[in-house]
Motif scaffolding. Structure first.
Motif, short mmCIF file in Angstrom:
data_model
loop_
_atom_site.label_atom_id
_atom_site.label_comp_id
_atom_site.label_asym_id
_atom_site.label_seq_id
_atom_site.Cartn_x
_atom_site.Cartn_y
_atom_site.Cartn_z
N UNK A 1 35.05 36.94 38.08
CA UNK A 1 33.75 37.54 38.39
C UNK A 1 32.67 36.47 38.54
N UNK A 2 32.66 35.48 37.65
CA UNK A 2 31.68 34.40 37.74
C UNK A 2 31.84 33.61 39.04
N UNK A 3 33.08 33.36 39.42
CA UNK A 3 33.35 32.63 40.65
C UNK A 3 32.83 33.41 41.86
N UNK A 4 33.04 34.73 41.85
CA UNK A 4 32.56 35.55 42.97
C UNK A 4 31.03 35.58 43.01
N UNK A 5 30.38 35.64 41.87
CA UNK A 5 28.92 35.64 41.83
C UNK A 5 28.39 34.29 42.34
N UNK A 6 29.04 33.20 41.96
CA UNK A 6 28.62 31.88 42.47
C UNK A 6 28.70 31.84 43.99
N UNK A 7 29.75 32.43 44.55
CA UNK A 7 29.88 32.48 46.02
C UNK A 7 28.78 33.35 46.62
N UNK A 8 28.48 34.49 45.99
CA UNK A 8 27.39 35.36 46.47
C UNK A 8 26.07 34.59 46.48
N UNK A 9 25.83 33.81 45.44
CA UNK A 9 24.59 33.03 45.35
C UNK A 9 24.49 32.01 46.49
N UNK A 10 25.63 31.63 47.05
CA UNK A 10 25.65 30.71 48.18
C UNK A 10 25.58 31.45 49.52
N UNK A 11 25.43 32.78 49.47
CA UNK A 11 25.33 33.57 50.67
C UNK A 11 26.67 33.89 51.32
N UNK B 1 30.66 35.88 51.11
CA UNK B 1 31.30 37.12 50.68
C UNK B 1 32.36 36.77 49.64
N UNK B 2 32.53 37.65 48.66
CA UNK B 2 33.52 37.41 47.62
C UNK B 2 33.95 38.72 46.99
N UNK B 3 35.11 38.68 46.39
CA UNK B 3 35.58 39.81 45.60
C UNK B 3 36.37 39.25 44.42
N UNK B 4 36.31 39.96 43.33
CA UNK B 4 37.04 39.58 42.12
C UNK B 4 37.59 40.84 41.48
N UNK B 5 38.83 40.74 40.99
CA UNK B 5 39.43 41.89 40.32
C UNK B 5 40.59 41.42 39.46
N UNK B 6 40.94 42.20 38.44
CA UNK B 6 42.02 41.83 37.52
C UNK B 6 43.33 42.55 37.83
N UNK B 7 44.37 42.07 37.16
CA UNK B 7 45.66 42.75 37.12
C UNK B 7 46.15 42.66 35.69
N UNK B 8 46.29 43.80 35.05
CA UNK B 8 46.70 43.83 33.65
C UNK B 8 48.12 44.34 33.51
N UNK B 9 48.82 43.80 32.53
CA UNK B 9 50.08 44.38 32.10
C UNK B 9 49.74 45.25 30.91
N UNK B 10 50.22 44.84 29.75
CA UNK B 10 49.81 45.55 28.54
C UNK B 10 48.44 45.01 28.15
N UNK B 11 47.50 45.90 27.98
CA UNK B 11 46.12 45.49 27.72
C UNK B 11 45.93 45.23 26.23
N UNK B 12 46.24 44.01 25.84
CA UNK B 12 46.03 43.63 24.44
C UNK B 12 45.70 42.14 24.39
#
Length: 191
Positions: free
Chosen positions: A19-29, A31-42
């Motif tokens: 998410x931080x990396x995508x926001x940094x790209x947005x700040x540079x004007x 396009x970006x997207x960030x999302x996770x992939x979880x297995x067992x959420x622990x």
């Protein structure tokens, strides 16, 4: 399009890093997207997070299977998960470790493989063993995917006050660390 896959363990901030990396790209004007992939959420379970950055709108919405770069937040994952699956030939890899790539058995990879003692830097600057922002500083130096200025701005936007400043300082240290390693690598290859 620049695509990065971040491998970590639950609680290390892999999702926050994407998410931080995508926001940094947005700040540079960009396009970006960030999302996770979880297995067992622990806490402690292997997780992946993805980030795409482009100068044009991004239409693809699936996990990053052919990353341009990898970030490995926990070196123990190198022997538990196929973190290198799909990595493009010559793709850079950044690993959270106080040891060099040769010590980790990664000398056979074709692209640059650099290590950063991100957990130690996080403990020193932030007081917690969360390497996510630290490794993004190293990734920015290794790949140039975002500038250090936009990255630290994204960090301080997400974590205002002392926590943001401390994380930004740790990211700067990792950036400097990787810059030194890259310079040493260039000199070694020239010899």
């Amino acid at each position: 399009m620049f695509q990065v896959r971040i491998h970590g363990r639950g609680g290390q901030g892999a999702v926050t890093a994407a998410e931080l990396l995508s926001v940094a790209a947005f700040l540079e004007g960009r396009h970006a997207q960030a999302f996770p992939s979880f297995g067992s959420e622990r806490t402690g379970a292997p997780v992946m997070a993805f980030c795409r950055i482009d100068d044009r709108p991004i239409r693809v919405r699936e996990p990053v299977t052919r990353p341009d770069a990898l970030v490995v937040q926990d070196a123990t994952l190198l022997h538990q998960v196929d973190v290198f699956a799909g990595l493009r030939p010559g793709g850079p890899v950044l690993v959270n470790s106080p040891y060099g790539a040769d010590h980790l058995g990664l000398e056979s990879l074709t692209g640059p493989v650099l290590t950063v003692p991100a957990t130690a830097l996080a403990l020193r600057h932030v007081g917690r063993p969360v390497p996510s922002a630290v490794l993004l500083g190293g990734l920015a130096a290794l790949t140039g995917c975002v500038t250090l200025g936009s990255l630290t701005a994204a960090i301080q936007e997400r974590f205002p006050g002392r926590l943001g400043s401390a994380n930004a300082d740790a990211a700067r240290k990792a950036y400097e660390h990787v810059e030194v390693l890259r310079e040493e690598r260039v000199h070694a290859e020239a010899d």
